[in-house]
Design a protein around this motif. Sequence first.
Motif, PDB file in Angstrom:
ATOM      1  N   LYS A  74      -2.376  -6.942  -7.256  1.00 42.06           N
ATOM      2  CA  LYS A  74      -3.293  -5.815  -7.468  1.00 42.06           C
ATOM      3  C   LYS A  74      -3.726  -5.788  -8.928  1.00 42.06           C
ATOM      4  CE  LYS A  74      -1.130  -2.851  -3.960  1.00 42.06           C
ATOM      5  NZ  LYS A  74      -0.464  -1.536  -3.727  1.00 42.06           N
ATOM      6  N   GLU A  78      -6.008  -0.751  -9.950  1.00 43.90           N
ATOM      7  CA  GLU A  78      -5.453  -0.390  -8.638  1.00 43.90           C
ATOM      8  C   GLU A  78      -4.005   0.090  -8.749  1.00 43.90           C
ATOM      9  OE1 GLU A  78      -8.027  -3.519  -5.855  1.00 43.90           O
ATOM     10  OE2 GLU A  78      -6.082  -4.112  -6.685  1.00 43.90           O
ATOM     11  N   ASN A  79      -3.298  -0.450  -9.709  1.00 47.64           N
ATOM     12  CA  ASN A  79      -1.903  -0.023  -9.907  1.00 47.64           C
ATOM     13  C   ASN A  79      -1.782   1.253 -10.728  1.00 47.64           C
ATOM     14  OD1 ASN A  79      -0.237  -1.970  -8.542  1.00 47.64           O
ATOM     15  ND2 ASN A  79      -0.890  -3.492 -10.065  1.00 47.64           N
TER      16      ASN A  79
END
Length: 565
Positions: free
Chosen positions: A210, A214-215
């Motif tokens: 990711k 996104e994290n």
Amino acid sequence: MLLVLLISGRVAPAPLFVSWAVGFHLLGLVDQRALLGSYTNSALATLVLLLLVSLALERSPLLDRLSATLLKGRPGFAVLRLSGLTAMLSAFLNNTAVVGALLGVVARQKFISPSRLLIPLSYASVLGGVTTLVGTSTNLVVNSFVVEAGLPPIQMFDLAWAGVPIALGCIVVLALSSRLLPAHDVDVREAIQRYVLEARVMEGSPLAGKTIEENRMRGLEGLFLLQIERQGHLISPVGPDEMLEEGDLLIFTGEVDKVSSLRQFAGLQFFGNGAESLLRSNLVEVVVVGESELINKTLRQVDFRTMFDAGVVGIRRGEQQIGGQLGRVQIRAGDCLLLAVGNDFAQHRNLDRNFVLVSGAPIRPRLTALQSRVTLSGFAAVVLFATLGWLPLFSGLLLFAGGLLLSGVLTFGEVRRRFPFELVLIIGSALTVARVLESSGAAQLVADAIQFVFSGYGVWGAFVGVYLLTLLLSEIVTNNAAAALAFPIGLAAARAFGVDPTPFILIVCYGASACFMIPFGYQTHLMVFSPGRYKVLDFVRVGAPVSLTYSLIALVTVPFFFPFN
């Protein structure tokens, strides 16, 4: 050669001095009886006892309470009050113990920026140390040379005649020049020191595959993802679209109290420990002391987790934030370590030998109010009896140490762990080196050179020359080593002029403690270097006027109170 090797710092002073002493013996310059007798010198034994009883004195909560009440009001007056208290305490207690006891209090208080107070704290401990025989180990080291030379020993308050004017004058200068120090953030939330934190993406971590975006690793409160190390390559700056991979080393810069926010990311590993377990621990900030067994070693070499039940979350050196592989960083004296400690951390018996606490729960239990009063009163009685000539200092300290052991205030285990073996080796060997310097005529050669440089100025020129030589040595090697090298030269100079050696002996004491310009030459300077986030220039800026004032007062007052003839 000895001086060059000491300056280089590649070999520790203890093995150097021992090698020189043994070498002199093997060359027939000193016999076996004299060599072994150097390690049983009465003044050296007194110094060892003083350091051991200081282990109990430094645990008194009185130091914390006194300093906390003084750190209010305008910075200049706060420096004046703090410096005065520190000087009075260090006149009778070990300088390192005084600074270690007050360091955490000064660093945690929220009234004045700690960076305005910590250098004055260290300097004041030096200034107080030159006012009495027991104020600093250097004075007792010189006294051991005096006894060895067959001269009358230095009395308890002989140094006070010039030492008190030196301390008063320099404290005033220190209060005025402290405004030249940086004023880092005072607000408690902002004053927490920044560190570089490392976290590895573990195998099977949901973070892998990711992007940073996104994290949700962007916009972390108090933390910033600085760079990523991947298979030996560095990715910096880190963009929001950068994809994380298993094995990536994530390097954050952040604040101590924001580290726990990393717990939200599953599959991160900190120095061999899962983030969840590590960051659930208490966070403690410590300073590595000069006698630590960690110095010049990496965390991996010493197996830090096993030694202390703690993981290193970050390392800071002065203003420099140490990044890269923390496990490969060589630890130096004065480094600040941010530790995530386990339940057994406080039970490890090697903590106080390696660290001084800056924040967190005390490493060693404080004395109770009753124990504190009895211990301080007992030490005051020892000093008083020695001053009045009722009981020799060695005998008084021996009885006092016995009382501390019998009462349980001091334990045999603590004495064994903190016994100053290295100091005994240095001073015992230095006595042999000094003996050979004098008996071989080497000290006389240096004294003759000083006379030549200051020719035309007579005994005054030699006196100033011995002081300047000792001061220079104290800035580039340890103060005890400076005293060991300068004493035989001062004694030879006094004998060459046929004058009383007392002023030359005392000026060596003052010169060996006059280290204000460079932070790496004195233990307490290193202790405040990282907590104050200082640069070397900060010590030069404040140390120069203090050193000048110190030198002028010393050179004028010593011959006034102790004439040459």
